[in-house]
Design a protein around this motif. Structure first.
Motif, PDB file in Angstrom:
ATOM      1  N   GLN A   1      12.986  -9.599   0.356  1.00 24.66           N
ATOM      2  CA  GLN A   1      11.529 -10.050   1.365  1.00 24.66           C
ATOM      3  C   GLN A   1      10.208  -9.525   0.511  1.00 24.66           C
ATOM      4  O   GLN A   1       9.283  -7.541   0.662  1.00 24.66           O
ATOM      5  CB  GLN A   1      11.245  -8.929   2.823  1.00 24.66           C
ATOM      6  CG  GLN A   1      12.731  -9.937   3.134  1.00 24.66           C
ATOM      7  CD  GLN A   1      13.555  -9.109   4.409  1.00 24.66           C
ATOM      8  OE1 GLN A   1      14.143  -7.909   4.581  1.00 24.66           O
ATOM      9  NE2 GLN A   1      12.543  -8.945   5.636  1.00 24.66           N
ATOM     10  N   LEU A   2       8.993  -9.271  -0.210  1.00 22.49           N
ATOM     11  CA  LEU A   2       8.014  -9.239  -0.744  1.00 22.49           C
ATOM     12  C   LEU A   2       7.268  -9.178   0.094  1.00 22.49           C
ATOM     13  O   LEU A   2       6.039  -7.548  -0.346  1.00 22.49           O
ATOM     14  CB  LEU A   2       7.646 -10.058  -1.624  1.00 22.49           C
ATOM     15  CG  LEU A   2       6.616  -9.570  -2.833  1.00 22.49           C
ATOM     16  CD1 LEU A   2       7.307  -8.715  -3.371  1.00 22.49           C
ATOM     17  CD2 LEU A   2       5.961 -11.027  -3.663  1.00 22.49           C
TER      18      LEU A   2
ATOM     19  N   LYS B   1       6.283 -13.154   4.328  1.00 25.64           N
ATOM     20  CA  LYS B   1       5.446 -12.483   5.544  1.00 25.64           C
ATOM     21  C   LYS B   1       4.581 -11.160   5.322  1.00 25.64           C
ATOM     22  O   LYS B   1       5.232 -10.780   4.972  1.00 25.64           O
ATOM     23  CB  LYS B   1       7.202 -12.095   6.829  1.00 25.64           C
ATOM     24  CG  LYS B   1       5.845 -11.959   8.042  1.00 25.64           C
ATOM     25  CD  LYS B   1       6.927 -12.168   8.899  1.00 25.64           C
ATOM     26  CE  LYS B   1       6.569 -11.887  10.497  1.00 25.64           C
ATOM     27  NZ  LYS B   1       7.259 -11.663  11.526  1.00 25.64           N
ATOM     28  N   ASP B   2       3.100 -11.197   5.676  1.00 26.02           N
ATOM     29  CA  ASP B   2       2.454 -10.584   5.898  1.00 26.02           C
ATOM     30  C   ASP B   2       2.067 -10.108   3.588  1.00 26.02           C
ATOM     31  O   ASP B   2       2.420  -9.103   4.098  1.00 26.02           O
ATOM     32  CB  ASP B   2       3.356  -9.583   6.809  1.00 26.02           C
ATOM     33  CG  ASP B   2       3.584  -9.290   7.963  1.00 26.02           C
ATOM     34  OD1 ASP B   2       2.637 -10.477   8.346  1.00 26.02           O
ATOM     35  OD2 ASP B   2       3.886  -8.888   8.390  1.00 26.02           O
TER      36      ASP B   2
ATOM     37  N   ASN C   1      -1.026  -5.021  -2.866  1.00 26.47           N
ATOM     38  CA  ASN C   1       0.174  -5.171  -3.714  1.00 26.47           C
ATOM     39  C   ASN C   1       1.337  -5.984  -4.547  1.00 26.47           C
ATOM     40  O   ASN C   1       1.387  -5.885  -5.026  1.00 26.47           O
ATOM     41  CB  ASN C   1       0.822  -4.952  -1.522  1.00 26.47           C
ATOM     42  CG  ASN C   1       0.978  -3.529  -1.685  1.00 26.47           C
ATOM     43  OD1 ASN C   1       0.517  -2.683  -2.433  1.00 26.47           O
ATOM     44  ND2 ASN C   1       1.968  -3.154  -0.240  1.00 26.47           N
ATOM     45  N   PHE C   2       0.886  -7.685  -4.218  1.00 27.17           N
ATOM     46  CA  PHE C   2       1.778  -8.830  -5.523  1.00 27.17           C
ATOM     47  C   PHE C   2       1.234  -8.056  -6.772  1.00 27.17           C
ATOM     48  O   PHE C   2       1.884  -7.729  -7.446  1.00 27.17           O
ATOM     49  CB  PHE C   2       1.540  -9.891  -4.618  1.00 27.17           C
ATOM     50  CG  PHE C   2       2.166 -10.513  -6.091  1.00 27.17           C
ATOM     51  CD1 PHE C   2       3.698 -11.032  -5.868  1.00 27.17           C
ATOM     52  CD2 PHE C   2       1.048 -11.312  -6.805  1.00 27.17           C
ATOM     53  CE1 PHE C   2       4.018 -11.824  -7.522  1.00 27.17           C
ATOM     54  CE2 PHE C   2       1.444 -11.537  -8.251  1.00 27.17           C
ATOM     55  CZ  PHE C   2       2.919 -12.309  -8.407  1.00 27.17           C
TER      56      PHE C   2
ATOM     57  N   ASN D   1       7.400 -18.708   4.913  1.00 24.24           N
ATOM     58  CA  ASN D   1       6.095 -17.986   5.171  1.00 24.24           C
ATOM     59  C   ASN D   1       5.179 -17.277   3.745  1.00 24.24           C
ATOM     60  O   ASN D   1       4.685 -16.388   4.384  1.00 24.24           O
ATOM     61  CB  ASN D   1       6.411 -16.043   6.197  1.00 24.24           C
ATOM     62  CG  ASN D   1       7.706 -16.241   7.223  1.00 24.24           C
ATOM     63  OD1 ASN D   1       7.061 -17.185   8.355  1.00 24.24           O
ATOM     64  ND2 ASN D   1       8.393 -15.633   7.199  1.00 24.24           N
ATOM     65  N   ALA D   2       5.049 -18.430   3.332  1.00 18.92           N
ATOM     66  CA  ALA D   2       4.182 -18.817   2.175  1.00 18.92           C
ATOM     67  C   ALA D   2       2.421 -19.032   2.887  1.00 18.92           C
ATOM     68  O   ALA D   2       2.242 -19.617   3.747  1.00 18.92           O
ATOM     69  CB  ALA D   2       4.313 -19.997   1.701  1.00 18.92           C
ATOM     70  N   PRO D   3       2.037 -17.786   2.746  1.00 17.83           N
ATOM     71  CA  PRO D   3       0.225 -17.505   3.441  1.00 17.83           C
ATOM     72  C   PRO D   3      -0.629 -18.392   2.694  1.00 17.83           C
ATOM     73  O   PRO D   3      -0.296 -19.786   1.247  1.00 17.83           O
ATOM     74  CB  PRO D   3      -0.051 -16.377   3.202  1.00 17.83           C
ATOM     75  CG  PRO D   3       0.560 -15.962   2.615  1.00 17.83           C
ATOM     76  CD  PRO D   3       2.054 -16.243   2.022  1.00 17.83           C
TER      77      PRO D   3
END
Length: 313
Positions: A132-133, A187-188, A193-194, A223-225
């Motif tokens: 959960q990245l 998700k989110d 942060n990445f 959940n790819a934004p």
């Protein structure tokens, strides 16, 4: 498995012993479904490793050698180069010491800021791995651990994956299981942060595809934004085309696709399943590898009394 996956002619290699699933049909390039040239490549590869003193019997069974051969399209020279470099990396990274002595005591704390965990099996018997990245908290994460310890944990888990998770899943479903089913939840996710953790992500990707090849079966990015295109542009060049071809990028409408691959009772509730482990799915490590025989094997590995593979029961 569709009929198109079945061998079209007699295999040059025998199906592995211990198979109890009457419907099992090995995929191409696996034991029980090798062409004559592929079987000859395997024999040549093994002999060269033995002649050059590289072969480690406890770790290099035919299924393992075939993973390296498939990763290099059965080019023996390239597969040997890959395996030799892997063996040198194992020495440089002190993999045997990690297996015997590494203790990730900060696991519960790290789980709050970057959940990474195995959880039960998919419908094909693969262990399900979830990362959960989007929950990543960079400052909090590196306040309780380091990139070096995260990578050591990754290697420890890969070793456990090879030596106990896969054999346990194979025994549970009655046929060889060689790959995982991965869910990467974005998700989110924060692009900032990445970027802060990208060095770890790149190092982890390199270890996965170069040191533990052909271990990816299914890979769902959920959940790819919209900003993921930017992240993907960074990650993709680090991955080979075989790896890229196994990745399925999905937005928020992912539940039906996951449930088509993973039984609802094995999928955590937050992803559309029904599983709610008592201490939370991310810390439960639920799966057939918790049976006594596999726990015993893991204990023996930690003591250094065994280093081999156990075949499906």
């Amino acid at each position: 498995m569709s009929s198109s996956d079945a061998p079209t002619q007699a295999s040059a290699s025998a199906v592995p012993e211990g198979i109890t699933d009457p419907n099992y049909k090995p995929l191409p390039g696996r034991l029980g479904n090798l062409t004559v040239p592929q079987q000859h490549a395997l024999e040549k590869f093994k002999k060269q490793l033995q002649d050059e003193g590289v072969f480690v019997e406890e770790r290099m069974d035919d299924a393992t050698l075939l993973r390296f051969l498939r990763a290099r399209k059965f080019d023996v020279a390239l597969a040997k180069k890959m395996l030799v470099e892997c063996e040198q990396w194992r020495k440089d990274f002190n993999v045997e010491d990690i297996v015997k002595n590494f203790d990730f005591h900060e696991k519960e704390e790290v789980d709050k800021y970057y959940p990474q965990f195995y959880h039960k099996m998919d419908k094909d018997g693969r262990p399900v791995y979830i990362e959960q990245l989007g929950k990543l908290d960079f400052k909090a994460l590196y306040a309780c651990t380091t990139q070096d310890r995260l990578l050591k944990r990754l290697v420890y888990e890969y070793e456990k994956f090879i030596t106990s998770r896969l054999p346990a899943c194979s025994a549970a479903v009655g046929h060889p299981v060689e790959t995982s089913c991965t869910i990467l939840d974005l998700k989110d996710v924060s692009l900032t942060n990445f970027y802060r953790v990208k060095d770890y992500v790149m190092a982890a990707s390199s270890i996965g595809q170069d040191r533990y090849p052909e271990c990816m079966g299914k890979f769902y990015i959920i959940n790819a934004p919209w900003l993921f295109n930017g992240v993907w542009a960074i990650i993709r060049p680090w991955l080979d085309e075989v790896t890229v071809s196994k990745i399925d990028i999905i937005g928020s409408s992912y539940k039906d696709k996951l449930l088509a691959q993973i039984p609802k009772e094995n999928l955590p509730k937050e992803f559309g399943g029904t599983c709610q482990c008592a201490k939370g799915c991310s810390l439960s490590d639920a799966g057939p590898w918790n049976e006594e025989k596999w726990q015993k094997l893991e204990a023996e590995m930690s003591k250094g009394t065994t280093n081999g593979h156990i075949a499906p029961a």
